[in-house]
Design a protein around this motif. Structure first.
Motif, PDB file in Angstrom:
ATOM      1  N   ARG A   1       0.756  -1.034   0.073  1.00  0.00           N
ATOM      2  CA  ARG A   1       0.055   0.089   0.128  1.00  0.00           C
ATOM      3  C   ARG A   1       0.935   1.325   0.083  1.00  0.00           C
ATOM      4  O   ARG A   1       2.022   1.103   0.112  1.00  0.00           O
ATOM      5  CB  ARG A   1      -0.871   0.139   1.208  1.00  0.00           C
ATOM      6  N   PRO A   2       0.360   2.366  -0.269  1.00  0.00           N
ATOM      7  CA  PRO A   2       1.140   3.571  -0.155  1.00  0.00           C
ATOM      8  C   PRO A   2       2.062   3.754   0.943  1.00  0.00           C
ATOM      9  O   PRO A   2       1.672   3.469   2.123  1.00  0.00           O
ATOM     10  CB  PRO A   2       0.169   4.796  -0.317  1.00  0.00           C
ATOM     11  N   VAL A   3       3.039   4.723   1.089  1.00  0.00           N
ATOM     12  CA  VAL A   3       3.725   4.790   2.381  1.00  0.00           C
ATOM     13  C   VAL A   3       4.215   6.400   2.187  1.00  0.00           C
ATOM     14  O   VAL A   3       4.508   6.947   1.217  1.00  0.00           O
ATOM     15  CB  VAL A   3       5.177   3.986   2.323  1.00  0.00           C
ATOM     16  N   THR A   4       4.355   6.932   3.506  1.00  0.00           N
ATOM     17  CA  THR A   4       4.635   8.310   3.870  1.00  0.00           C
ATOM     18  C   THR A   4       6.008   8.182   4.664  1.00  0.00           C
ATOM     19  O   THR A   4       5.901   7.516   5.809  1.00  0.00           O
ATOM     20  CB  THR A   4       3.512   9.042   4.555  1.00  0.00           C
ATOM     21  N   MET A   5       6.881   8.656   4.129  1.00  0.00           N
ATOM     22  CA  MET A   5       8.354   8.647   4.980  1.00  0.00           C
ATOM     23  C   MET A   5       8.543  10.201   5.424  1.00  0.00           C
ATOM     24  O   MET A   5       8.497  11.221   4.628  1.00  0.00           O
ATOM     25  CB  MET A   5       9.280   8.500   3.802  1.00  0.00           C
TER      26      MET A   5
ATOM     27  N   ASP B   1       7.181   4.004  -4.271  1.00  0.00           N
ATOM     28  CA  ASP B   1       6.790   5.414  -4.839  1.00  0.00           C
ATOM     29  C   ASP B   1       6.148   6.062  -3.455  1.00  0.00           C
ATOM     30  O   ASP B   1       4.932   5.726  -3.166  1.00  0.00           O
ATOM     31  CB  ASP B   1       5.841   5.492  -5.940  1.00  0.00           C
ATOM     32  N   ALA B   2       6.964   6.645  -2.921  1.00  0.00           N
ATOM     33  CA  ALA B   2       6.701   7.153  -1.376  1.00  0.00           C
ATOM     34  C   ALA B   2       6.436   8.816  -1.374  1.00  0.00           C
ATOM     35  O   ALA B   2       7.107   9.432  -2.137  1.00  0.00           O
ATOM     36  CB  ALA B   2       7.672   6.702  -0.394  1.00  0.00           C
TER      37      ALA B   2
ATOM     38  N   ASP C   1       1.108   3.615   4.952  1.00  0.00           N
ATOM     39  CA  ASP C   1       2.112   2.957   5.961  1.00  0.00           C
ATOM     40  C   ASP C   1       3.103   4.346   6.330  1.00  0.00           C
ATOM     41  O   ASP C   1       3.220   5.219   5.396  1.00  0.00           O
ATOM     42  CB  ASP C   1       2.822   1.990   5.672  1.00  0.00           C
ATOM     43  N   LEU C   2       3.213   4.713   7.386  1.00  0.00           N
ATOM     44  CA  LEU C   2       4.093   5.687   7.748  1.00  0.00           C
ATOM     45  C   LEU C   2       5.564   5.015   8.603  1.00  0.00           C
ATOM     46  O   LEU C   2       5.508   4.352   9.492  1.00  0.00           O
ATOM     47  CB  LEU C   2       2.866   6.632   8.931  1.00  0.00           C
ATOM     48  N   VAL C   3       6.516   5.885   8.081  1.00  0.00           N
ATOM     49  CA  VAL C   3       7.817   5.277   8.469  1.00  0.00           C
ATOM     50  C   VAL C   3       8.566   6.609   9.297  1.00  0.00           C
ATOM     51  O   VAL C   3       8.671   7.766   8.225  1.00  0.00           O
ATOM     52  CB  VAL C   3       8.902   4.786   7.787  1.00  0.00           C
ATOM     53  N   PHE C   4       9.046   6.742  10.207  1.00  0.00           N
ATOM     54  CA  PHE C   4       9.750   8.023  11.100  1.00  0.00           C
ATOM     55  C   PHE C   4      10.553   7.544  12.130  1.00  0.00           C
ATOM     56  O   PHE C   4      10.407   6.448  12.639  1.00  0.00           O
ATOM     57  CB  PHE C   4       8.479   8.775  11.568  1.00  0.00           C
TER      58      PHE C   4
END
Length: 388
Positions: free
Chosen positions: A100-104, A125-126, A147-150
């Protein structure tokens, strides 16, 4: 010398009379807990298999006590994994992202490294949000379906998220958080974190090489329902036959752990529990960072890299030189200050991170004593003058 020459001479301050009793201010590996000594480590599991009864019991104890100390939700799992915090984050990224889409989000070098993994290695493609050192990117309007990565706390920038309010309560994406320099020092709302990672070498002063991976029930469900769309190396595999390899979260490690490091981690947990648990750890880190801040405000040659106190770290406190007109000269000054302090056994490993603006970085986590932070300030002033 003439009277005029004497009057015009620079008066150097004398070396301070008191040194920090424990000058260990490195941001990783961090200082050991107060009172630590090698003689306190048990040898009961050395030379024994980690698959045997003693080894499995100690690994399970390390997991259970860490779960309790962090006050994780009862249905969250935590396991010991290879390759420190980096290994734990790589496991999460490679095993969970891509369906699914991801936000970095990135505001320092380690967050930028996770962006590189996702965009260049996994070719996803983030949506990428970034900020310069000392700032934090926009936390608003993040799609809860992504999805979120931080990173919770930027070890190399001294910037942390102020809270978890910005993470959607009813998200369908997973929040994946590198919490290695925040765990045990900052109040993480674990109900907003689906995957969390940290290493032993940070806030409790454990040894390097081992990571810990926290999974929420939603993360476990994702692993079982949506397998990673790529081949995975053995040390990244968290499922088998479509089911979570639950043994990882009971002490059945993927590869052979150092049982000496396990004993050291148990010793760190002993100390943390003895002083009062998580609230006491928070208080120590807060007292340390407050003491350092008092000194920063008294010095005219240094300032916080993170200017906003609301997002300023209480562990990896990053400072920059006030005069930034010649950053190459500042890099040389940073190195000279570090060398002087090391030679005097007044402070070890306090240079700013190589990619950050030149300055200093002082670990203020719970294993540091506030008296040592207070003793450090005059030595920093001395080294600044002596390095000119």
């Amino acid at each position: 010398m003439t009277e005029a020459a004497v009057a015009g001479a620079i008066v150097r301050r004398a070396k301070p009379a008191t040194k920090p009793a424990r000058p260990f201010f490195s941001s990783g590996p961090c200082g050991k807990p107060p009172g630590w000594a090698p003689s306190l480590l048990s040898s009961r599991a050395l030379g024994r298999s980690h698959r045997g009864a003693i080894g499995k019991a100690l690994l399970a104890e390390a997991i259970d006590r860490t779960h309790t100390l962090l006050r994780l939700p009862t249905d969250y799992r935590i396991g010991i994994v290879p390759a420190s915090d980096t290994g734990a984050m790589e496991m999460a990224i490679w095993s969970l992202l891509g369906t699914r889409p991801v936000t970095m989000l990135a505001w320092e070098s380690f967050g930028a490294g996770w962006v590189t993994d996702v965009v260049k290695q996994l070719s996803l493609d983030a949506e990428i949000r970034t900020a310069d050192y000392g700032g934090i990117c926009d936390l608003g309007g993040i799609d809860p379906a992504n999805d979120l990565v931080f990173t919770w706390n930027g070890t190399t920038s001294g910037v942390r998220v102020p809270n978890a309010h910005w993470i959607a309560e009813h998200r369908t994406g997973l929040s994946i958080c590198d919490a290695t320099s925040a765990a045990f020092a900052q109040d993480i709302d674990w109900t907003k974190i689906d995957v969390g990672t940290f290493s032993w070498q940070k806030a409790l002063g454990g040894e390097a090489g081992h990571g810990m991976l926290v999974l929420s029930p939603r993360a476990v469900e994702r692993l079982e329902r949506e397998p990673a769309p790529r081949p995975l190396p053995k040390i990244f595999r968290l499922t088998k036959g479509g089911k979570l390899i639950d043994g990882i979260f009971r002490g059945e490690t993927i590869n052979t752990p150092s049982m000496l490091c396990v004993e050291d981690w148990l010793l760190a947990l002993d100390w943390a529990e003895r002083i009062g648990g998580l609230n006491a750890l928070f208080a120590r880190a807060n007292a340390n960072s407050a003491a350092l801040d008092r000194w920063v405000r008294s010095a005219d040659w240094i300032e916080h890299l993170a200017k906003d106190p609301a997002i300023r770290s209480n562990t990896s406190v990053c400072l920059q030189f006030a005069d930034r007109s010649d950053q190459e000269a500042n890099k040389a000054r940073q190195k000279a200050i570090g060398k002087l302090l090391d030679q005097e056994d007044a402070a070890y490993d306090i240079g700013g991170y190589r990619d950050a603006p030149p300055g200093l970085r002082v670990w203020c986590g719970a294993t540091v004593d506030t008296a040592d932070i207070e003793a450090l300030g005059p030595w920093l002033d001395w080294a600044w003058e002596a390095s000119a």
